[in-house]
Design an enzyme around this catalytic site. Structure first.
Site, PDB file in Angstrom:
ATOM      1  N   LYS A 120      39.028  35.030  35.074  1.00  0.00           N
ATOM      2  CA  LYS A 120      40.334  35.644  34.819  1.00  0.00           C
ATOM      3  C   LYS A 120      41.465  34.664  35.085  1.00  0.00           C
ATOM      4  O   LYS A 120      42.369  34.505  34.257  1.00  0.00           O
ATOM      5  CB  LYS A 120      40.516  36.880  35.704  1.00  0.00           C
ATOM      6  CG  LYS A 120      41.794  37.672  35.388  1.00  0.00           C
ATOM      7  CD  LYS A 120      42.272  38.491  36.554  1.00  0.00           C
ATOM      8  CE  LYS A 120      43.048  37.637  37.540  1.00  0.00           C
ATOM      9  NZ  LYS A 120      43.739  38.442  38.588  1.00  0.00           N
ATOM     10  N   ASP A 138      41.406  41.888  33.886  1.00  0.00           N
ATOM     11  CA  ASP A 138      41.600  42.354  35.257  1.00  0.00           C
ATOM     12  C   ASP A 138      41.232  43.840  35.306  1.00  0.00           C
ATOM     13  O   ASP A 138      40.649  44.376  34.362  1.00  0.00           O
ATOM     14  CB  ASP A 138      43.036  42.105  35.715  1.00  0.00           C
ATOM     15  CG  ASP A 138      44.055  42.966  34.978  1.00  0.00           C
ATOM     16  OD1 ASP A 138      43.674  43.681  34.019  1.00  0.00           O
ATOM     17  OD2 ASP A 138      45.238  42.938  35.365  1.00  0.00           O
TER      18      ASP A 138
END
Length: 208
Positions: A120, A138
């Protein structure tokens, strides 16, 4: 989901959240990278409260690499896992200095080799700072993408891979920010505000 419905969702979210962009305050790639690492399991608002003091004292990778972990912990102690994050960002800074001349590399494999940097974080930096089309998954993106029917996946990696197949590549980064904003402002985890949702007529959850 049909391609035309995917485009409708993206278009509706774009119109609903024209201000959708990275909420972490940063002035360069180094500040962005550190901020994203600090944001793990912590709100962007909380991170933005501690980073001004952090970057004032340690404005470069070289200076942060020489920091005392206790001093860094004292600055960021209001965010989650601050002790671990203090060690990670100092280690990250040291590796930037030792292997990349103190600069943030524009390379996925190099980024994820840094302490505290995962998929991420690497994707956010490549998208936001370097302008690459990336999807960073996320908790908001994972929840919303699966809930509304863009993908059907049981983990973050599969969600990312599914979105890469489902969404037009030239809209990956835009979709990432739009889904985050939708998750924060409307499609909440416990009680989504379906009555106020701009994509309620297309949403899979609402039309089962």
């Amino acid at each position: 989901m049909k391609k035309e419905n995917v485009i409708k969702i993206l278009d509706c979210l774009r119109e609903e959240y024209p201000d959708a962009e990275c909420a972490l305050i940063h002035g360069n790639a180094f500040e962005l990278l550190i901020s994203v690492v600090l944001s793990a399991q912590t709100t962007d608002v909380s991170v933005n409260k501690v980073t001004p003091a952090l970057f004032k004292k340690y404005p470069t990778a070289k200076k942060l690499s020489k920091a005392n972990p206790e001093d860094v912990s004292e600055i960021i102690k209001t965010i989650g896992m601050y002790k671990t994050k203090s060690r990670n960002i100092i280690g990250l800074a040291s590796k930037l200095v030792d292997e990349y001349g103190g600069e943030v590399p524009q390379d996925y494999d190099s980024l994820i080799s840094l302490p505290g940097v995962g998929r991420k974080t690497a994707n956010v930096v490549l998208s936001v700072w370097f302008g690459e089309q990336r999807i960073a998954v996320d908790t908001h993106v994972f929840r919303v993408a699966n809930r509304i029917g863009l993908v059907k996946a049981d983990d973050v990696l599969k969600t990312e891979e599914g979105l890469m197949k489902t969404l037009p590549k030239d809209r990956w980064s835009e979709a990432h920010h739009s889904l985050i904003f939708h998750g924060r402002r409307c499609c909440h985890a416990r009680k989504p505000s379906c009555e106020n949702c701009c994509i309620t007529t297309i949403c899979k959850r609402r039309n089962l």
